[in-house]
Design an enzyme around this catalytic site. Structure first.
Site, PDB file in Angstrom:
ATOM      1  N   HIS A   1       0.620  -1.076   0.302  1.00  0.00           N
ATOM      2  CA  HIS A   1       0.128   0.176  -0.193  1.00  0.00           C
ATOM      3  C   HIS A   1       0.637   1.186  -0.129  1.00  0.00           C
ATOM      4  CE1 HIS A   1      -3.866  -2.119   0.662  1.00  0.00           C
ATOM      5  NE2 HIS A   1      -3.549  -2.573   1.546  1.00  0.00           N
TER       6      HIS A   1
ATOM      7  N   ARG B   1       8.361  -5.561   2.912  1.00  0.00           N
ATOM      8  CA  ARG B   1       6.073  -6.395   2.539  1.00  0.00           C
ATOM      9  C   ARG B   1       6.396  -6.383   0.938  1.00  0.00           C
ATOM     10  NH1 ARG B   1       0.294  -4.888   4.200  1.00  0.00           N
ATOM     11  NH2 ARG B   1       0.631  -2.515   3.751  1.00  0.00           N
TER      12      ARG B   1
ATOM     13  N   ASP C   1      17.427 -10.792  -2.457  1.00  0.00           N
ATOM     14  CA  ASP C   1      18.521 -11.058  -3.508  1.00  0.00           C
ATOM     15  C   ASP C   1      19.244  -9.715  -2.655  1.00  0.00           C
ATOM     16  OD1 ASP C   1      18.164 -12.947  -6.431  1.00  0.00           O
ATOM     17  OD2 ASP C   1      18.242 -13.178  -4.061  1.00  0.00           O
TER      18      ASP C   1
ATOM     19  N   GLU D   1      -5.780 -11.976   7.010  1.00  0.00           N
ATOM     20  CA  GLU D   1      -6.377 -11.550   6.991  1.00  0.00           C
ATOM     21  C   GLU D   1      -7.588 -10.882   6.181  1.00  0.00           C
ATOM     22  OE1 GLU D   1      -3.954  -7.309   5.426  1.00  0.00           O
ATOM     23  OE2 GLU D   1      -3.324  -9.292   4.569  1.00  0.00           O
TER      24      GLU D   1
ATOM     25  N   ASP E   1      -8.052  -4.673   6.133  1.00  0.00           N
ATOM     26  CA  ASP E   1      -8.446  -5.619   5.855  1.00  0.00           C
ATOM     27  C   ASP E   1      -9.398  -6.576   6.483  1.00  0.00           C
ATOM     28  OD1 ASP E   1      -5.397  -6.124   3.326  1.00  0.00           O
ATOM     29  OD2 ASP E   1      -8.180  -4.852   2.924  1.00  0.00           O
TER      30      ASP E   1
HETATM   31  O1  LIG Z   1      -5.008  -4.832   6.994  1.00  0.00           O
HETATM   32  C1  LIG Z   1      -4.242  -4.051   7.847  1.00  0.00           C
HETATM   33  O2  LIG Z   1      -4.166  -3.372   8.022  1.00  0.00           O
HETATM   34  C2  LIG Z   1      -2.979  -3.778   7.149  1.00  0.00           C
HETATM   35  O3  LIG Z   1      -2.643  -4.951   6.028  1.00  0.00           O
HETATM   36  C3  LIG Z   1      -2.142  -2.959   7.727  1.00  0.00           C
HETATM   37  C4  LIG Z   1      -2.379  -1.737   6.258  1.00  0.00           C
HETATM   38  O4  LIG Z   1      -1.735  -2.205   5.020  1.00  0.00           O
HETATM   39  C5  LIG Z   1      -1.286  -0.634   6.449  1.00  0.00           C
HETATM   40  O5  LIG Z   1      -1.334  -0.091   5.036  1.00  0.00           O
HETATM   41  C6  LIG Z   1      -2.233   0.145   6.774  1.00  0.00           C
HETATM   42  O6  LIG Z   1      -3.141   1.138   6.509  1.00  0.00           O
END
Ligand SMILES: O=C(O)C(=O)C[C@H](O)[C@@H](O)CO
Length: 255
Positions: free
Chosen positions: A48, A74, A88, A152, A178
């Site tokens: 994100h 990530r 790598d 999630e 999520d």
């Molecule tokens: O679902 C979530 O919460 C995460 O995985 C963390 C978010 O991706 C992070 O970007 C905060 O919103």
């Protein structure tokens, strides 16, 4: 050169709580600023965030200047070629998003490990082996790679045990945003149903003896998670911290 030890992996395995920050802002300055903040880990986010894979190596090099801070990466997705590229570049700890089944957790674990344990492609001239100077890197790299997977979704929680107990998975991170959406409460991770699911998941991971992690932007909630034994807790997001600081300063000058 000696194989670089993954102190984050060791700390999580030994149950020493690790407090971290999210780095979603590309470029070098912010990574440098938050790296000096005294936290245990910094997550370089390419899911994100507008941080492209090639910029991850620069962030890793910056974080390398702060030996007390662990760099987590990530990848955009649970994708073996992407995982290979990040490893790598020298990443030793990956947080793989959106894992929903044991098979997906196994795929991530295979991608993180050199054969015969996995399928990670071997190349000797990468930053990971410090361009060949870590002479036993190919033979021992797997020892210091730490795979964290994100659960999630409701479906992932239904498969929690098989995910958490997958060989090669070193920890399970709960994604509250999520998960909230998946449970029908988008934008409301504080909803009672989401909180109950999080509590149950953390309890189950503790029972399984698998290190857990979570994102908690409320310091009181973050402290509560640490006190209940959550192994790695993200307590801030750079994008949010900048926006909040800007808004707070602006509010000091009412028109
Ligand atoms: O679902 C979530 O919460 C995460 O995985 C963390 C978010 O991706 C992070 O970007 C905060 O919103």
């Amino acid at each position: 050169m000696e194989l670089i030890r993954n102190r984050f992996k060791a700390a999580v395995k030994e149950g020493r709580p690790q407090i971290g920050l999210w780095n979603s802002i590309a470029g070098t300055a912010v990574t440098d600023i938050i790296a000096g903040g005294g936290f245990d880990w910094v997550l370089i986010d390419t899911e994100h965030a507008v941080i492209e894979p090639g910029e991850v190596q620069v962030a890793l090099q910056i974080l390398n200047g702060y030996p007390e801070v662990a760099a987590l990466v990530r990848p955009l997705s649970n994708d073996a070629p992407l995982i290979k590229r990040h490893l790598d570049m020298g990443a030793q700890t990956l947080l793989v998003p959106f894992v929903q089944t044991g098979a997906e957790a196994e795929a991530a674990a295979l991608a993180c490990a050199y054969p015969p344990a996995g399928i990670r492609g071997v190349a000797g001239m990468t930053r990971a082996s410090r361009y060949g100077r870590i002479t036993d890197y190919a033979r021992r790299a797997n020892e210091e790679i730490c795979l964290l997977v994100q659960v999630e979704t409701a479906s992932a929680l239904d498969h929690l045990d098989e995910i958490a107990l997958t060989p090669g998975v070193d920890g399970v991170f709960i994604g509250p945003s999520d998960l909230a959406a998946s449970l029908g409460h988008p934008g409301n991770p504080g909803h009672a149903e989401v909180q109950e699911a999080i509590d149950h998941t953390l309890d189950r991971l503790k029972t399984l003896g698998v290190p857990s992690g979570i994102l908690a932007l409320d310091p009181e909630k973050a402290r509560a998670y640490l006190e209940r034994g959550v192994g790695f807790v993200a307590v801030g997001l750079d994008l949010l911290m900048v926006a909040q600081a800007v808004d707070r300063l602006r509010s000091a000058f009412p028109r």
